[in-house]
Design a protein around this motif. Structure first.
Motif, PDB file in Angstrom:
ATOM      1  N   GLU A  78       0.853  -1.187   0.000  1.00 54.79           N
ATOM      2  CA  GLU A  78       0.000   0.000   0.000  1.00 54.79           C
ATOM      3  C   GLU A  78       0.890   1.240   0.000  1.00 54.79           C
ATOM      4  O   GLU A  78       1.910   1.274   0.686  1.00 54.79           O
ATOM      5  CB  GLU A  78      -0.884   0.010   1.250  1.00 54.79           C
ATOM      6  CG  GLU A  78      -1.931  -1.085   1.267  1.00 54.79           C
ATOM      7  CD  GLU A  78      -2.997  -0.868   0.218  1.00 54.79           C
ATOM      8  OE1 GLU A  78      -3.355   0.297  -0.048  1.00 54.79           O
ATOM      9  OE2 GLU A  78      -3.463  -1.877  -0.338  1.00 54.79           O
ATOM     10  N   PRO A  79       0.527   2.262  -0.758  1.00 50.32           N
ATOM     11  CA  PRO A  79       1.333   3.482  -0.747  1.00 50.32           C
ATOM     12  C   PRO A  79       1.238   4.172   0.609  1.00 50.32           C
ATOM     13  O   PRO A  79       0.294   3.958   1.369  1.00 50.32           O
ATOM     14  CB  PRO A  79       0.714   4.346  -1.844  1.00 50.32           C
ATOM     15  CG  PRO A  79      -0.669   3.817  -1.995  1.00 50.32           C
ATOM     16  CD  PRO A  79      -0.617   2.360  -1.644  1.00 50.32           C
ATOM     17  N   TYR A  80       2.212   5.010   0.892  1.00 50.34           N
ATOM     18  CA  TYR A  80       2.238   5.744   2.151  1.00 50.34           C
ATOM     19  C   TYR A  80       1.031   6.662   2.227  1.00 50.34           C
ATOM     20  O   TYR A  80       0.703   7.350   1.265  1.00 50.34           O
ATOM     21  CB  TYR A  80       3.524   6.570   2.253  1.00 50.34           C
ATOM     22  CG  TYR A  80       3.532   7.495   3.427  1.00 50.34           C
ATOM     23  CD1 TYR A  80       3.760   7.032   4.711  1.00 50.34           C
ATOM     24  CD2 TYR A  80       3.270   8.854   3.265  1.00 50.34           C
ATOM     25  CE1 TYR A  80       3.738   7.883   5.806  1.00 50.34           C
ATOM     26  CE2 TYR A  80       3.253   9.717   4.341  1.00 50.34           C
ATOM     27  CZ  TYR A  80       3.491   9.221   5.609  1.00 50.34           C
ATOM     28  OH  TYR A  80       3.465  10.063   6.684  1.00 50.34           O
ATOM     29  N   LYS A  81       0.373   6.644   3.379  1.00 50.40           N
ATOM     30  CA  LYS A  81      -0.763   7.539   3.588  1.00 50.40           C
ATOM     31  C   LYS A  81      -0.408   8.535   4.682  1.00 50.40           C
ATOM     32  O   LYS A  81       0.174   8.171   5.693  1.00 50.40           O
ATOM     33  CB  LYS A  81      -1.994   6.763   4.041  1.00 50.40           C
ATOM     34  CG  LYS A  81      -2.634   5.940   2.963  1.00 50.40           C
ATOM     35  CD  LYS A  81      -3.908   5.342   3.505  1.00 50.40           C
ATOM     36  CE  LYS A  81      -4.553   4.426   2.512  1.00 50.40           C
ATOM     37  NZ  LYS A  81      -5.761   3.819   3.060  1.00 50.40           N
ATOM     38  N   SER A  82      -0.800   9.755   4.466  1.00 42.77           N
ATOM     39  CA  SER A  82      -0.572  10.787   5.475  1.00 42.77           C
ATOM     40  C   SER A  82      -1.663  10.691   6.549  1.00 42.77           C
ATOM     41  O   SER A  82      -2.671   9.992   6.386  1.00 42.77           O
ATOM     42  CB  SER A  82      -0.604  12.175   4.834  1.00 42.77           C
ATOM     43  OG  SER A  82      -1.910  12.450   4.379  1.00 42.77           O
ATOM     44  N   HIS A  83      -1.460  11.419   7.620  1.00 46.10           N
ATOM     45  CA  HIS A  83      -2.460  11.461   8.685  1.00 46.10           C
ATOM     46  C   HIS A  83      -3.782  12.005   8.147  1.00 46.10           C
ATOM     47  O   HIS A  83      -4.858  11.503   8.482  1.00 46.10           O
ATOM     48  CB  HIS A  83      -1.946  12.325   9.836  1.00 46.10           C
ATOM     49  CG  HIS A  83      -2.924  12.485  10.939  1.00 46.10           C
ATOM     50  ND1 HIS A  83      -3.266  11.451  11.785  1.00 46.10           N
ATOM     51  CD2 HIS A  83      -3.672  13.544  11.322  1.00 46.10           C
ATOM     52  CE1 HIS A  83      -4.176  11.884  12.652  1.00 46.10           C
ATOM     53  NE2 HIS A  83      -4.432  13.152  12.389  1.00 46.10           N
ATOM     54  N   ALA A  85      -4.971  11.708   5.158  1.00 48.50           N
ATOM     55  CA  ALA A  85      -5.655  10.697   4.350  1.00 48.50           C
ATOM     56  C   ALA A  85      -6.442   9.736   5.234  1.00 48.50           C
ATOM     57  O   ALA A  85      -7.570   9.347   4.898  1.00 48.50           O
ATOM     58  CB  ALA A  85      -4.649   9.939   3.499  1.00 48.50           C
ATOM     59  N   TYR A  86      -5.868   9.338   6.382  1.00 47.61           N
ATOM     60  CA  TYR A  86      -6.584   8.459   7.301  1.00 47.61           C
ATOM     61  C   TYR A  86      -7.797   9.175   7.907  1.00 47.61           C
ATOM     62  O   TYR A  86      -8.854   8.568   8.087  1.00 47.61           O
ATOM     63  CB  TYR A  86      -5.667   7.962   8.408  1.00 47.61           C
ATOM     64  CG  TYR A  86      -4.725   6.878   7.945  1.00 47.61           C
ATOM     65  CD1 TYR A  86      -5.203   5.610   7.643  1.00 47.61           C
ATOM     66  CD2 TYR A  86      -3.366   7.123   7.825  1.00 47.61           C
ATOM     67  CE1 TYR A  86      -4.350   4.614   7.220  1.00 47.61           C
ATOM     68  CE2 TYR A  86      -2.510   6.136   7.405  1.00 47.61           C
ATOM     69  CZ  TYR A  86      -3.004   4.877   7.098  1.00 47.61           C
ATOM     70  OH  TYR A  86      -2.161   3.889   6.680  1.00 47.61           O
ATOM     71  N   LYS A  88      -9.548  11.560   6.478  1.00 51.64           N
ATOM     72  CA  LYS A  88     -10.554  11.684   5.420  1.00 51.64           C
ATOM     73  C   LYS A  88     -11.281  10.366   5.171  1.00 51.64           C
ATOM     74  O   LYS A  88     -12.405  10.364   4.688  1.00 51.64           O
ATOM     75  CB  LYS A  88      -9.910  12.188   4.132  1.00 51.64           C
ATOM     76  CG  LYS A  88      -9.589  13.663   4.190  1.00 51.64           C
ATOM     77  CD  LYS A  88      -9.051  14.153   2.870  1.00 51.64           C
ATOM     78  CE  LYS A  88      -8.837  15.652   2.913  1.00 51.64           C
ATOM     79  NZ  LYS A  88      -8.362  16.167   1.629  1.00 51.64           N
ATOM     80  N   GLU A  89     -10.628   9.223   5.489  1.00 55.03           N
ATOM     81  CA  GLU A  89     -11.322   7.941   5.362  1.00 55.03           C
ATOM     82  C   GLU A  89     -12.404   7.806   6.423  1.00 55.03           C
ATOM     83  O   GLU A  89     -13.424   7.170   6.197  1.00 55.03           O
ATOM     84  CB  GLU A  89     -10.328   6.783   5.520  1.00 55.03           C
ATOM     85  CG  GLU A  89      -9.457   6.557   4.324  1.00 55.03           C
ATOM     86  CD  GLU A  89      -8.485   5.407   4.531  1.00 55.03           C
ATOM     87  OE1 GLU A  89      -8.496   4.786   5.620  1.00 55.03           O
ATOM     88  OE2 GLU A  89      -7.724   5.121   3.607  1.00 55.03           O
ATOM     89  N   ARG A  90     -12.177   8.380   7.604  1.00 55.14           N
ATOM     90  CA  ARG A  90     -13.117   8.233   8.718  1.00 55.14           C
ATOM     91  C   ARG A  90     -14.210   9.291   8.714  1.00 55.14           C
ATOM     92  O   ARG A  90     -15.288   9.064   9.250  1.00 55.14           O
ATOM     93  CB  ARG A  90     -12.368   8.316  10.049  1.00 55.14           C
ATOM     94  CG  ARG A  90     -11.432   7.170  10.307  1.00 55.14           C
ATOM     95  CD  ARG A  90     -10.943   7.177  11.746  1.00 55.14           C
ATOM     96  NE  ARG A  90     -10.501   8.455  12.249  1.00 55.14           N
ATOM     97  CZ  ARG A  90      -9.245   8.874  12.271  1.00 55.14           C
ATOM     98  NH1 ARG A  90      -8.297   8.116  11.801  1.00 55.14           N
ATOM     99  NH2 ARG A  90      -8.942  10.056  12.774  1.00 55.14           N
TER     100      ARG A  90
END
Length: 120
Positions: A78-83, A85-86, A88-90
């Protein structure tokens, strides 16, 4: 030339050891593994040990399998996700705006109640 009788580069008890000193070696077997890049790995295992289906290739790090014609596929990273990005998923954008408005109103109330402590 020194006159002492020491043997350089050895330590006490580091003589040649054979089967007599060590005991008999356990019976072992060599198992063949192939990775997706075509590398061939042959680690040793004890005969009574459970042989794993996959082995990490020491040359490229890909998983290696026991079937030469059908090696396992490489792991998908999986590509690196920033804080952000996490977060925005929630939360949806509407949730984020509501939280921002709440935080700004609390900050405004707190700023309005504070008195200046002195002149600058």
């Amino acid at each position: 030339m020194t006159g002492d009788s020491t043997i350089r580069g050895t330590r006490l008890g580091a003589g040649p050891m054979g089967e007599v000193q060590r005991g008999e070696a356990a019976p072992r077997q060599r198992v063949d593994y192939w990775c997706d890049n075509g590398h061939h790995v042959q680690p040793w295992f004890a005969v009574d040990a459970e042989v794993p289906e996959l082995w990490d290739c020491p040359r490229c790090g890909l998983p290696a399998g026991r079937d030469e014609g059908n090696p396992p596929a490489p792991h998908r990273h999986e590509p690196y996700k920033s804080h952000l990005a996490y977060v925005k998923e929630r939360r949806s954008d509407a949730d984020g705006m509501a939280l921002l408005d709440e935080a700004l109103s609390k900050l405004g109330e707190r700023k309005g109640r504070q008195r200046p402590t002195g002149s600058f």
